[in-house]
Design an enzyme around this catalytic site. Sequence first.
Site, short mmCIF file in Angstrom:
data_model
loop_
_atom_site.label_atom_id
_atom_site.label_comp_id
_atom_site.label_asym_id
_atom_site.label_seq_id
_atom_site.Cartn_x
_atom_site.Cartn_y
_atom_site.Cartn_z
N CYS A 1 -4.37 -3.27 0.94
CA CYS A 1 -3.89 -3.13 -0.44
C CYS A 1 -4.92 -3.60 -1.45
O CYS A 1 -4.76 -3.36 -2.64
CB CYS A 1 -2.57 -3.87 -0.63
SG CYS A 1 -2.74 -5.65 -0.49
N ASP B 1 -5.68 -6.77 -2.23
CA ASP B 1 -5.40 -8.08 -2.83
C ASP B 1 -6.30 -9.16 -2.22
O ASP B 1 -6.50 -9.19 -1.01
CB ASP B 1 -3.94 -8.50 -2.59
CG ASP B 1 -2.94 -7.61 -3.29
OD1 ASP B 1 -3.30 -6.97 -4.30
OD2 ASP B 1 -1.78 -7.56 -2.86
N CYS C 1 -2.27 -6.99 -7.36
CA CYS C 1 -1.11 -6.47 -8.09
C CYS C 1 -0.32 -7.61 -8.73
O CYS C 1 -0.59 -8.78 -8.50
CB CYS C 1 -0.22 -5.67 -7.15
SG CYS C 1 0.53 -6.68 -5.85
N CYS D 1 2.39 -10.05 -0.10
CA CYS D 1 1.80 -10.92 -1.13
C CYS D 1 2.20 -12.38 -0.89
O CYS D 1 1.39 -13.29 -1.09
CB CYS D 1 2.25 -10.48 -2.52
SG CYS D 1 1.64 -8.84 -2.98
#
Length: 145
Positions: A33, A35, A59, A103
């Site tokens: 992703c 991150d 994000c 996350c």
Amino acid sequence: MYTEKVMDHFEHPRNVGELENPSGMGTVGNPKCGDIMRIYLDIDENQVIRDVKFKTFGCGAAVATSSMATELVKGKTVQEAMQVTNKAVMEALDGLPPVKVHCSLLAEEAIHAALWDYAQKSGITIEGLEKPKDNIEEEEEEEDY
């Protein structure tokens, strides 16, 4: 889609920035992703986290989980910080959408990576702490089986 707490921590993140000469610093990423999360810890002689900062590239959920994770460990002992799990971060934020659970895993791993760095620099062992992964994608793939 996102809770009020997630939006608040995204729009008004706490503890953003870097610490000069941190006691421990941990960086964890998820290449899938994109991150990347870095956590800095200032730990005193009694093993209490005096200050904590973070820098996150990612994000809104990654920023919110970083912010909440720093709030959860600030003022805690190293052992108390070890108890901060991705589930604790999600609960403190009143939940995350299923596609954003990774996350909270990043936040947990970044805390552990910073604690690992602190332990290495201090020549100590922290009970229950294992060598962290730089990349949580490995962990996610293992969970798929």
